[in-house]
Motif scaffolding. Sequence first.
Motif, PDB file in Angstrom:
ATOM      1  N   LEU A  70       0.820  -1.203   0.000  1.00  0.00           N
ATOM      2  CA  LEU A  70       0.000   0.000   0.000  1.00  0.00           C
ATOM      3  C   LEU A  70       0.859   1.260   0.000  1.00  0.00           C
ATOM      4  O   LEU A  70       1.808   1.374   0.783  1.00  0.00           O
ATOM      5  N   VAL A  71       0.494   2.186  -0.865  1.00  0.00           N
ATOM      6  CA  VAL A  71       1.134   3.496  -0.917  1.00  0.00           C
ATOM      7  C   VAL A  71       0.018   4.542  -0.908  1.00  0.00           C
ATOM      8  O   VAL A  71      -0.980   4.394  -1.613  1.00  0.00           O
ATOM      9  N   ALA A  72       0.201   5.563  -0.108  1.00  0.00           N
ATOM     10  CA  ALA A  72      -0.792   6.634  -0.002  1.00  0.00           C
ATOM     11  C   ALA A  72      -0.148   7.973  -0.299  1.00  0.00           C
ATOM     12  O   ALA A  72       1.077   8.094  -0.367  1.00  0.00           O
ATOM     13  N   VAL A  73      -0.999   8.978  -0.441  1.00  0.00           N
ATOM     14  CA  VAL A  73      -0.560  10.365  -0.467  1.00  0.00           C
ATOM     15  C   VAL A  73      -1.378  11.112   0.586  1.00  0.00           C
ATOM     16  O   VAL A  73      -2.491  10.701   0.924  1.00  0.00           O
ATOM     17  N   PRO A  74      -0.825  12.188   1.117  1.00  0.00           N
ATOM     18  CA  PRO A  74      -1.523  12.914   2.190  1.00  0.00           C
ATOM     19  C   PRO A  74      -2.709  13.712   1.680  1.00  0.00           C
ATOM     20  O   PRO A  74      -2.724  14.197   0.545  1.00  0.00           O
ATOM     21  N   PHE A  75      -3.680  13.844   2.565  1.00  0.00           N
ATOM     22  CA  PHE A  75      -4.854  14.664   2.319  1.00  0.00           C
ATOM     23  C   PHE A  75      -4.985  15.621   3.495  1.00  0.00           C
ATOM     24  O   PHE A  75      -5.030  15.188   4.651  1.00  0.00           O
ATOM     25  N   ILE A  76      -5.032  16.900   3.215  1.00  0.00           N
ATOM     26  CA  ILE A  76      -5.159  17.913   4.271  1.00  0.00           C
ATOM     27  C   ILE A  76      -6.633  18.054   4.613  1.00  0.00           C
ATOM     28  O   ILE A  76      -7.445  18.479   3.787  1.00  0.00           O
ATOM     29  N   GLN A  77      -6.972  17.689   5.865  1.00  0.00           N
ATOM     30  CA  GLN A  77      -8.361  17.762   6.313  1.00  0.00           C
ATOM     31  C   GLN A  77      -8.782  19.192   6.635  1.00  0.00           C
ATOM     32  O   GLN A  77      -9.925  19.568   6.413  1.00  0.00           O
ATOM     33  N   LEU A  83      -2.877  15.073   9.074  1.00  0.00           N
ATOM     34  CA  LEU A  83      -3.154  14.607   7.721  1.00  0.00           C
ATOM     35  C   LEU A  83      -3.878  13.268   7.750  1.00  0.00           C
ATOM     36  O   LEU A  83      -3.744  12.501   8.699  1.00  0.00           O
ATOM     37  N   LYS A  84      -4.614  12.992   6.702  1.00  0.00           N
ATOM     38  CA  LYS A  84      -5.144  11.660   6.439  1.00  0.00           C
ATOM     39  C   LYS A  84      -4.399  11.162   5.207  1.00  0.00           C
ATOM     40  O   LYS A  84      -3.820  11.954   4.459  1.00  0.00           O
ATOM     41  N   PHE A  85      -4.425   9.865   4.981  1.00  0.00           N
ATOM     42  CA  PHE A  85      -3.663   9.298   3.867  1.00  0.00           C
ATOM     43  C   PHE A  85      -4.564   8.400   3.033  1.00  0.00           C
ATOM     44  O   PHE A  85      -5.168   7.465   3.542  1.00  0.00           O
ATOM     45  N   SER A  86      -4.649   8.711   1.737  1.00  0.00           N
ATOM     46  CA  SER A  86      -5.512   7.987   0.824  1.00  0.00           C
ATOM     47  C   SER A  86      -4.666   7.170  -0.156  1.00  0.00           C
ATOM     48  O   SER A  86      -3.666   7.664  -0.689  1.00  0.00           O
ATOM     49  N   ARG A  87      -5.105   5.947  -0.387  1.00  0.00           N
ATOM     50  CA  ARG A  87      -4.355   5.023  -1.253  1.00  0.00           C
ATOM     51  C   ARG A  87      -4.145   5.631  -2.640  1.00  0.00           C
ATOM     52  O   ARG A  87      -5.070   6.146  -3.257  1.00  0.00           O
ATOM     53  N   TRP A  88      -2.913   5.502  -3.107  1.00  0.00           N
ATOM     54  CA  TRP A  88      -2.476   6.030  -4.398  1.00  0.00           C
ATOM     55  C   TRP A  88      -2.010   4.883  -5.276  1.00  0.00           C
ATOM     56  O   TRP A  88      -1.379   3.934  -4.783  1.00  0.00           O
ATOM     57  N   GLN A  89      -2.333   4.957  -6.525  1.00  0.00           N
ATOM     58  CA  GLN A  89      -1.850   4.004  -7.527  1.00  0.00           C
ATOM     59  C   GLN A  89      -1.189   4.775  -8.659  1.00  0.00           C
ATOM     60  O   GLN A  89      -1.706   5.813  -9.081  1.00  0.00           O
ATOM     61  N   PRO A  90      -0.059   4.272  -9.173  1.00  0.00           N
ATOM     62  CA  PRO A  90       0.536   4.951 -10.333  1.00  0.00           C
ATOM     63  C   PRO A  90      -0.512   5.043 -11.452  1.00  0.00           C
ATOM     64  O   PRO A  90      -1.230   4.085 -11.707  1.00  0.00           O
ATOM     65  N   ASP A  91      -0.615   6.176 -12.067  1.00  0.00           N
ATOM     66  CA  ASP A  91      -1.562   6.413 -13.160  1.00  0.00           C
ATOM     67  C   ASP A  91      -3.024   6.294 -12.739  1.00  0.00           C
ATOM     68  O   ASP A  91      -3.915   6.222 -13.587  1.00  0.00           O
ATOM     69  N   GLY A  92      -3.294   6.265 -11.425  1.00  0.00           N
ATOM     70  CA  GLY A  92      -4.676   6.239 -10.950  1.00  0.00           C
ATOM     71  C   GLY A  92      -5.320   7.603 -11.108  1.00  0.00           C
ATOM     72  O   GLY A  92      -4.638   8.627 -11.178  1.00  0.00           O
ATOM     73  N   PRO A  93      -6.648   7.644 -11.155  1.00  0.00           N
ATOM     74  CA  PRO A  93      -7.330   8.941 -11.314  1.00  0.00           C
ATOM     75  C   PRO A  93      -7.125   9.833 -10.092  1.00  0.00           C
ATOM     76  O   PRO A  93      -7.232   9.380  -8.956  1.00  0.00           O
ATOM     77  N   ASP A 108      -9.615   6.411  -0.067  1.00  0.00           N
ATOM     78  CA  ASP A 108      -9.412   5.061   0.467  1.00  0.00           C
ATOM     79  C   ASP A 108      -8.325   5.210   1.531  1.00  0.00           C
ATOM     80  O   ASP A 108      -7.148   4.999   1.272  1.00  0.00           O
ATOM     81  N   TYR A 109      -8.744   5.607   2.745  1.00  0.00           N
ATOM     82  CA  TYR A 109      -7.797   5.998   3.785  1.00  0.00           C
ATOM     83  C   TYR A 109      -7.224   4.807   4.543  1.00  0.00           C
ATOM     84  O   TYR A 109      -7.914   3.811   4.790  1.00  0.00           O
ATOM     85  N   PHE A 110      -5.956   4.919   4.929  1.00  0.00           N
ATOM     86  CA  PHE A 110      -5.302   3.992   5.847  1.00  0.00           C
ATOM     87  C   PHE A 110      -4.164   4.734   6.530  1.00  0.00           C
ATOM     88  O   PHE A 110      -3.776   5.819   6.094  1.00  0.00           O
ATOM     89  N   GLU A 111      -3.644   4.156   7.612  1.00  0.00           N
ATOM     90  CA  GLU A 111      -2.536   4.780   8.341  1.00  0.00           C
ATOM     91  C   GLU A 111      -1.219   4.118   7.934  1.00  0.00           C
ATOM     92  O   GLU A 111      -1.015   2.933   8.186  1.00  0.00           O
ATOM     93  N   PRO A 112      -0.334   4.872   7.334  1.00  0.00           N
ATOM     94  CA  PRO A 112       0.966   4.331   6.935  1.00  0.00           C
ATOM     95  C   PRO A 112       1.904   4.174   8.131  1.00  0.00           C
ATOM     96  O   PRO A 112       1.729   4.819   9.159  1.00  0.00           O
TER      97      PRO A 112
END
Length: 185
Positions: A70-77, A83-93, A108-112
Amino acid sequence: MSDLTEIKAAARKAAFARRKEAFDRNIPGAAGHLSEVLAGYRGVPLSGFMPIRTEIDPLPAMAEAAAHGLVAVPFIQGRDMPLKFSRWQPDGPMREGPFGAAVPEVDDYFEPEILIVPLVAFDAQGGRLGYGGGFYDRTLELLRTKRPTLAIGFAFEAQQAENLPLEETDQPLDMLVTESRVLQF
């Protein structure tokens, strides 16, 4: 404005200039050492970041890591929130998030357990100067109360500074990766 606020503003201004110079050099393979470091943590949930302005680009290393876990990017609430972290996929929308950083179209949040942390400046002791919002400091403090959380700063070598104006609330880095070396603290 307090003296510390003025000192931090001056440190940021100088660091932004050094970072832009490094960014403009368009250093090939800048994420190579980051990929090597992350290879030792295959499958451990991590968060990278979507580079904005003149930040160093972690996306090649994040794409490699996403093939193994799993890889996420941060989301500023919001202001003064972690921060919250939402799952990231290469070339994902993706969609535009706060402060111009893209976030996944679907939350698609999870804690890294590992955070690749952007920064404005760093020092040789693991100190980090960010943008001033305190988002990573609050987030690292929260995550570290739950379990060990590895903070890996990722920056251009040119962003190193001496005598950063740090405060008690500033969370230290465990490691710093640049285009040319890896520092462990």
